[in-house]
Design a protein around this motif. Sequence first.
Motif, PDB file in Angstrom:
ATOM      1  N   SER A 138      10.528  14.089   6.471  1.00  0.00           N
ATOM      2  CA  SER A 138      10.334  12.766   5.883  1.00  0.00           C
ATOM      3  C   SER A 138      11.540  12.514   4.962  1.00  0.00           C
TER       4      SER A 138
ATOM      5  N   THR B 275      11.755  12.268   1.813  1.00  0.00           N
ATOM      6  CA  THR B 275      11.760  13.089   0.599  1.00  0.00           C
ATOM      7  C   THR B 275      12.507  14.399   0.844  1.00  0.00           C
TER       8      THR B 275
ATOM      9  N   THR C 189      10.118   0.372  -3.601  1.00  0.00           N
ATOM     10  CA  THR C 189       8.919  -0.013  -2.849  1.00  0.00           C
ATOM     11  C   THR C 189       7.696  -0.203  -3.742  1.00  0.00           C
TER      12      THR C 189
ATOM     13  N   ASP D 270      18.931   5.876  -1.814  1.00  0.00           N
ATOM     14  CA  ASP D 270      17.668   5.872  -1.071  1.00  0.00           C
ATOM     15  C   ASP D 270      17.504   4.454  -0.531  1.00  0.00           C
TER      16      ASP D 270
ATOM     17  N   GLN E 204       9.729   5.520   9.326  1.00  0.00           N
ATOM     18  CA  GLN E 204       8.400   4.875   9.360  1.00  0.00           C
ATOM     19  C   GLN E 204       8.310   3.599   8.518  1.00  0.00           C
ATOM     20  N   LYS E 205       9.460   3.129   8.023  1.00  0.00           N
ATOM     21  CA  LYS E 205       9.424   1.900   7.209  1.00  0.00           C
ATOM     22  C   LYS E 205      10.026   0.763   8.024  1.00  0.00           C
TER      23      LYS E 205
HETATM   24  C1  LIG Z   1       8.431   5.758   1.348  1.00  0.00           C
HETATM   25  C2  LIG Z   1       9.548   5.954   0.421  1.00  0.00           C
HETATM   26  C3  LIG Z   1      10.041   7.243   0.127  1.00  0.00           C
HETATM   27  C4  LIG Z   1       9.406   8.490   0.630  1.00  0.00           C
HETATM   28  O1  LIG Z   1       9.426   8.605   1.992  1.00  0.00           O
HETATM   29  P1  LIG Z   1       8.677   9.788   2.747  1.00  0.00           P
HETATM   30  O2  LIG Z   1       9.037   9.508   4.162  1.00  0.00           O
HETATM   31  O3  LIG Z   1       7.227   9.656   2.452  1.00  0.00           O
HETATM   32  O4  LIG Z   1       9.235  11.063   2.267  1.00  0.00           O
HETATM   33  C5  LIG Z   1      11.153   7.336  -0.684  1.00  0.00           C
HETATM   34  N1  LIG Z   1      11.733   6.259  -1.199  1.00  0.00           N
HETATM   35  C6  LIG Z   1      11.292   5.013  -0.948  1.00  0.00           C
HETATM   36  C7  LIG Z   1      11.997   3.841  -1.556  1.00  0.00           C
HETATM   37  C8  LIG Z   1      10.184   4.816  -0.132  1.00  0.00           C
HETATM   38  O5  LIG Z   1       9.747   3.578   0.112  1.00  0.00           O
END
Ligand SMILES: *Cc1c(COP(=O)(O)O)cnc(C)c1O
Length: 356
Positions: free
Chosen positions: A60, A62, A135, A162, A187-188
């Motif tokens: 993921s 992270t 987010t 990020d 996944q975003k």
């Molecule tokens: C979702 C998100 C994360 C973490 O992502 P994971 O895939 O759950 O590790 C980190 N930074 C932002 C800005 C996010 O929206």
Amino acid sequence: MYKKLFIPGPTHVVDEVLEAMAIPMIGHRDSLYSDMHGEVVEKLKKMLYTDNRIYLSTSSSTGMMEGAIRNCVQTKALMTDCGAFSKRWAQIATANGKETEVIKVEMGEAITPEMVDEKLAQGGFDSVFITHNETSTGVTNPLKEIAALVKEKYPDVLVLVDAVSIMSGAEIRVDDWDLDVVLAGTQKAFALPPGLCVIAVSDAAFERSKTTENKGYYFDFVALEGKAVKSQTPATPALSLINALNVQMDRIIKEGVENRFTRHAEMAKYVQDWAKEYFALYVNDEKYLSPTITNIKNTRGISVADLNKELAKRGAMLSNGYGALKEKSFRIAHMGDLQMEDLKWLTGQIEDILEL
Ligand SMILES: *Cc1c(COP(=O)(O)O)cnc(C)c1O
């Protein structure tokens, strides 16, 4: 019953992309794999306007955030905390024994180049970490401006980004903006299942990694590069996801990357206008409003949990406020493969349920 997801990850995945996960397994040292890996990387470079090296990480986001810190921080990192995810950078750095200083603003506020300048001027930093799209609050930080300031006045400081909840939903010009590390999970806004992270790494970040000690094993840029030159990965990659990403990148290029960014901007505008009509925006300064997620102030004192229960019956799910903002706000994600008609349908359902 499955629900259409209006949450900021995982997001709605279209059938064509889901089906691309269902391929027979291929050996990850087979040329079939390298061909696929190489294609994905080329398409990502196009979308990110970059010639930098790109790695595909089976983790993921992270995981790769931790990797970026371990590769690139040697002396002291400047962290910029404007919400839950930007706070995570500092937490990871501390957990890895790295020295940090933190700029912290109230949730809903943005980080500005002036704040970064003031801190970096104190000296001793080798890196600055920015969360492009926070987010948890719905703020998009002025990344291009912050990076321009850093590169002009502090050329030895690496800029690490990020871009998890914004990459592929808005323009990120990695080379023009001189970004050293930019990463995002699938996944975003990519609208794929979770489990894969893409990262663009500049020459300067790669050179830094070469002399960094104790950077661990799995996320070592030098090890990743060793295999990336052969369009491979050191460990077994999430092949099915990479095939799905290859298909999704074709869909993105077919839509047109700029058209995709415009679609996100239009969906954002629609949801922001709707929020202003019936509630209020959580973010005060509209110039920092996110193109991929809108945080809506719960000015009517509704039960967000109950609203989500009713929406579930109708096949949808939105997000409650994050952490301390739970029930004080709620969030609608408008990213990935959601379309304007999906957002219009959702707001119509909310109006109906709440009798607005
Ligand atoms: C979702 C998100 C994360 C973490 O992502 P994971 O895939 O759950 O590790 C980190 N930074 C932002 C800005 C996010 O929206």
